[in-house]
Design a protein around this motif. Sequence first.
Motif, short mmCIF file in Angstrom:
data_model
loop_
_atom_site.label_atom_id
_atom_site.label_comp_id
_atom_site.label_asym_id
_atom_site.label_seq_id
_atom_site.Cartn_x
_atom_site.Cartn_y
_atom_site.Cartn_z
N LYS A 60 -7.58 -8.84 18.36
CA LYS A 60 -6.99 -7.80 19.29
C LYS A 60 -5.50 -7.48 19.12
O LYS A 60 -5.15 -6.59 19.86
N GLN A 61 -5.02 -8.57 18.34
CA GLN A 61 -3.61 -8.16 18.20
C GLN A 61 -3.11 -7.34 17.10
O GLN A 61 -1.98 -6.89 17.00
N SER A 62 -4.30 -6.99 16.25
CA SER A 62 -3.93 -6.19 15.25
C SER A 62 -4.91 -5.04 15.15
O SER A 62 -6.28 -5.37 15.28
N PRO A 63 -4.58 -3.65 14.74
CA PRO A 63 -5.50 -2.73 14.68
C PRO A 63 -6.46 -2.85 13.54
O PRO A 63 -5.99 -3.23 12.29
N ALA A 64 -7.72 -2.49 13.57
CA ALA A 64 -8.63 -2.51 12.15
C ALA A 64 -7.93 -1.49 11.23
O ALA A 64 -7.48 -0.41 11.71
N GLY A 65 -7.74 -1.92 10.24
CA GLY A 65 -7.66 -1.04 9.04
C GLY A 65 -5.94 -1.10 8.87
O GLY A 65 -5.43 -0.30 8.22
N PHE A 66 -5.19 -2.12 9.21
CA PHE A 66 -4.01 -2.19 8.97
C PHE A 66 -3.43 -2.30 7.59
O PHE A 66 -2.30 -1.60 7.21
N VAL A 67 -4.34 -2.68 6.63
CA VAL A 67 -4.04 -2.71 5.40
C VAL A 67 -3.99 -1.37 4.81
O VAL A 67 -3.11 -0.68 4.16
N GLU A 68 -4.99 -0.76 5.06
CA GLU A 68 -5.07 0.85 4.45
C GLU A 68 -3.94 2.00 5.09
O GLU A 68 -3.42 2.49 4.48
N ALA A 69 -3.62 1.37 6.39
CA ALA A 69 -2.53 2.31 7.20
C ALA A 69 -1.06 1.98 6.35
O ALA A 69 -0.56 2.75 6.08
N ALA A 70 -1.03 0.46 6.17
CA ALA A 70 0.22 0.41 5.33
C ALA A 70 0.29 0.73 3.93
O ALA A 70 1.47 1.56 3.59
N ILE A 71 -0.80 1.01 3.05
CA ILE A 71 -0.77 1.57 1.88
C ILE A 71 -0.69 3.29 2.12
O ILE A 71 0.07 3.85 1.34
N ASP A 72 -1.23 3.75 3.16
CA ASP A 72 -1.12 5.14 3.37
C ASP A 72 0.50 5.51 3.54
O ASP A 72 0.62 6.52 3.24
N LYS A 73 0.97 4.85 4.21
CA LYS A 73 2.23 4.94 4.87
C LYS A 73 3.24 5.11 3.51
O LYS A 73 4.18 5.90 3.57
N PHE A 74 3.03 4.44 2.46
CA PHE A 74 3.77 4.53 1.28
C PHE A 74 3.27 5.34 -0.04
O PHE A 74 4.01 5.28 -0.88
N THR A 75 2.16 5.79 0.33
CA THR A 75 1.50 6.27 -0.82
C THR A 75 1.26 7.91 -0.77
O THR A 75 0.66 8.50 -1.75
N LYS A 76 1.27 8.34 0.46
CA LYS A 76 1.14 9.79 0.89
C LYS A 76 2.41 10.58 1.10
O LYS A 76 3.39 9.96 1.39
#
Length: 102
Positions: free
Chosen positions: A86-102
């Motif tokens: 509950k401390q981390s949102p699901a998909g935090f890996v994809e969100a981090a990648i999206d932040k730097f690749t879009k």
Amino acid sequence: MRITIDVSDITFSLDEELEENEQLAKDEALKTAHNIVKELKKEPPVGTPRKNGIARNGWDVDENGDAPVIFNNVEYINALNNGHSKQSPAGFVEAAIDKFTK
């Protein structure tokens, strides 16, 4: 009558430019990989005192191949990314990648 034009100088210049651009692309990929790792280290939960920061500190970049590879060998990192904590949102890996690749 025949005209012959030697383009070896142009070819050499293009080869040099291509090498420079390849190095710039590799440098940018490495920089992006390290930025993604910094972002990923913000997200995983800290957990119990005994496991404090194991998932967070498991992120690293392998720079030895043709392109950098981000990895985390902590056995439960997939569960965390799937929303197990509950401390981390699901998909935090994809969100981090999206932040730097879009």
